[in-house]
Design a protein around this motif. Structure first.
Motif, PDB file in Angstrom:
ATOM      1  N   LEU A  30       0.831  -1.208   0.000  1.00  0.00           N
ATOM      2  CA  LEU A  30       0.000   0.000   0.000  1.00  0.00           C
ATOM      3  C   LEU A  30       0.864   1.257   0.000  1.00  0.00           C
ATOM      4  O   LEU A  30       0.565   2.227  -0.694  1.00  0.00           O
ATOM      5  CB  LEU A  30      -0.953   0.006   1.197  1.00  0.00           C
ATOM      6  CG  LEU A  30      -2.058  -1.052   1.196  1.00  0.00           C
ATOM      7  CD1 LEU A  30      -2.869  -0.967   2.485  1.00  0.00           C
ATOM      8  CD2 LEU A  30      -2.949  -0.931  -0.020  1.00  0.00           C
ATOM      9  N   GLN A  31       1.945   1.229   0.773  1.00  0.00           N
ATOM     10  CA  GLN A  31       2.849   2.386   0.816  1.00  0.00           C
ATOM     11  C   GLN A  31       3.473   2.617  -0.557  1.00  0.00           C
ATOM     12  O   GLN A  31       3.556   3.754  -1.021  1.00  0.00           O
ATOM     13  CB  GLN A  31       3.945   2.186   1.862  1.00  0.00           C
ATOM     14  CG  GLN A  31       4.899   3.369   1.908  1.00  0.00           C
ATOM     15  CD  GLN A  31       5.846   3.334   3.089  1.00  0.00           C
ATOM     16  OE1 GLN A  31       5.536   2.749   4.118  1.00  0.00           O
ATOM     17  NE2 GLN A  31       6.989   3.946   2.925  1.00  0.00           N
ATOM     18  N   GLY A  39       3.780  10.515  -5.516  1.00  0.00           N
ATOM     19  CA  GLY A  39       5.151  10.973  -5.699  1.00  0.00           C
ATOM     20  C   GLY A  39       5.875  11.268  -4.405  1.00  0.00           C
ATOM     21  O   GLY A  39       6.957  11.848  -4.409  1.00  0.00           O
ATOM     22  N   GLN A  40       5.286  10.872  -3.283  1.00  0.00           N
ATOM     23  CA  GLN A  40       5.950  11.104  -1.991  1.00  0.00           C
ATOM     24  C   GLN A  40       5.583  10.011  -0.997  1.00  0.00           C
ATOM     25  O   GLN A  40       4.588   9.322  -1.162  1.00  0.00           O
ATOM     26  CB  GLN A  40       5.568  12.472  -1.436  1.00  0.00           C
ATOM     27  CG  GLN A  40       4.078  12.671  -1.240  1.00  0.00           C
ATOM     28  CD  GLN A  40       3.735  14.116  -0.938  1.00  0.00           C
ATOM     29  OE1 GLN A  40       4.536  15.015  -1.139  1.00  0.00           O
ATOM     30  NE2 GLN A  40       2.538  14.366  -0.459  1.00  0.00           N
ATOM     31  N   ASN A  41       6.405   9.901   0.038  1.00  0.00           N
ATOM     32  CA  ASN A  41       6.138   8.950   1.110  1.00  0.00           C
ATOM     33  C   ASN A  41       4.946   9.465   1.912  1.00  0.00           C
ATOM     34  O   ASN A  41       4.945  10.605   2.360  1.00  0.00           O
ATOM     35  CB  ASN A  41       7.370   8.821   2.011  1.00  0.00           C
ATOM     36  CG  ASN A  41       7.206   7.760   3.072  1.00  0.00           C
ATOM     37  OD1 ASN A  41       6.138   7.574   3.647  1.00  0.00           O
ATOM     38  ND2 ASN A  41       8.281   7.042   3.339  1.00  0.00           N
ATOM     39  N   PRO A  42       3.926   8.617   2.109  1.00  0.00           N
ATOM     40  CA  PRO A  42       2.722   9.090   2.774  1.00  0.00           C
ATOM     41  C   PRO A  42       2.877   9.333   4.275  1.00  0.00           C
ATOM     42  O   PRO A  42       2.050  10.011   4.883  1.00  0.00           O
ATOM     43  CB  PRO A  42       1.716   7.971   2.520  1.00  0.00           C
ATOM     44  CG  PRO A  42       2.555   6.746   2.349  1.00  0.00           C
ATOM     45  CD  PRO A  42       3.828   7.215   1.699  1.00  0.00           C
ATOM     46  N   ASN A  43       3.928   8.791   4.891  1.00  0.00           N
ATOM     47  CA  ASN A  43       4.158   8.945   6.333  1.00  0.00           C
ATOM     48  C   ASN A  43       2.929   8.570   7.159  1.00  0.00           C
ATOM     49  O   ASN A  43       2.580   9.253   8.121  1.00  0.00           O
ATOM     50  CB  ASN A  43       4.614  10.368   6.681  1.00  0.00           C
ATOM     51  CG  ASN A  43       6.019  10.633   6.179  1.00  0.00           C
ATOM     52  OD1 ASN A  43       6.889   9.770   6.248  1.00  0.00           O
ATOM     53  ND2 ASN A  43       6.232  11.825   5.659  1.00  0.00           N
ATOM     54  N   MET A  50      -3.383   3.854   5.721  1.00  0.00           N
ATOM     55  CA  MET A  50      -2.902   3.630   4.356  1.00  0.00           C
ATOM     56  C   MET A  50      -4.032   3.163   3.454  1.00  0.00           C
ATOM     57  O   MET A  50      -4.146   3.601   2.309  1.00  0.00           O
ATOM     58  CB  MET A  50      -1.765   2.617   4.346  1.00  0.00           C
ATOM     59  CG  MET A  50      -0.472   3.204   4.790  1.00  0.00           C
ATOM     60  SD  MET A  50       0.864   2.081   4.397  1.00  0.00           S
ATOM     61  CE  MET A  50       2.172   2.904   5.262  1.00  0.00           C
ATOM     62  N   GLN A  51      -4.862   2.262   3.976  1.00  0.00           N
ATOM     63  CA  GLN A  51      -5.989   1.763   3.189  1.00  0.00           C
ATOM     64  C   GLN A  51      -6.910   2.910   2.793  1.00  0.00           C
ATOM     65  O   GLN A  51      -7.305   3.029   1.640  1.00  0.00           O
ATOM     66  CB  GLN A  51      -6.778   0.714   3.965  1.00  0.00           C
ATOM     67  CG  GLN A  51      -7.988   0.205   3.213  1.00  0.00           C
ATOM     68  CD  GLN A  51      -8.807  -0.787   4.014  1.00  0.00           C
ATOM     69  OE1 GLN A  51      -8.420  -1.220   5.087  1.00  0.00           O
ATOM     70  NE2 GLN A  51      -9.961  -1.147   3.476  1.00  0.00           N
TER      71      GLN A  51
END
Length: 148
Positions: A30-31, A39-43, A50-51
């Protein structure tokens, strides 16, 4: 080559490639999806967060998701990920494609059928190798041909 083909890119709103390999970790998958889409890390630190974010990003979009080199045939993990992707309610024509070397993974994924690739001939393998090693218009150098 097919994944980056202009016709494929034009057909789908999003094209997402996730290398899975041996560790079929739903949270990591998912990450990776989110990193490709945004285009970026969701942190985000929880699976639920995440879901929810994946659902927001994929909702109403026609996407092609490639899960590459899957080795794990854990039915529960696949069912969990598949359910999360279905909750995202992608547009009609959204698709997930799985690549694997294991027949067990094919049956676990409950696919619409498997496409078994055949090995390349010696000539085709050499042609592919030389196009990458020497470029399209370069001459083969004898010392490199021996290595090849």
């Amino acid at each position: 080559q097919v994944f980056h083909d202009p016709m494929v890119c034009k057909h789908f709103d999003l094209t997402i490639w996730v290398y899975v390999s041996v560790d079929f970790n739903v949270k990591a998958i998912l990450q990776s999806i989110l990193e490709h889409v945004t285009g970026q890390n969701p942190n985000l630190h929880t699976l639920e967060a995440m879901q929810k974010k994946v659902e927001e990003e994929l909702q109403s979009k026609r996407y092609l998701l490639v899960l590459d080199d899957v080795w794990n045939e854990d039915q529960e993990k696949w069912t969990n990920l598949k359910g999360m992707l279905q909750c995202a309610r992608g547009a009609k024509g959204a698709a997930a494609l799985v690549t694997t070397r294991l027949e067990e993974v094919v049956s676990t994924m409950e696919t619409h059928g498997a496409y078994h690739l055949k090995e390349l001939s010696g000539d085709d393998s050499w042609s592919l190798f030389t196009s990458h090693a020497f470029g399209p218009n370069r001459e083969e150098r004898e010392e490199l041909v021996v290595i090849g």
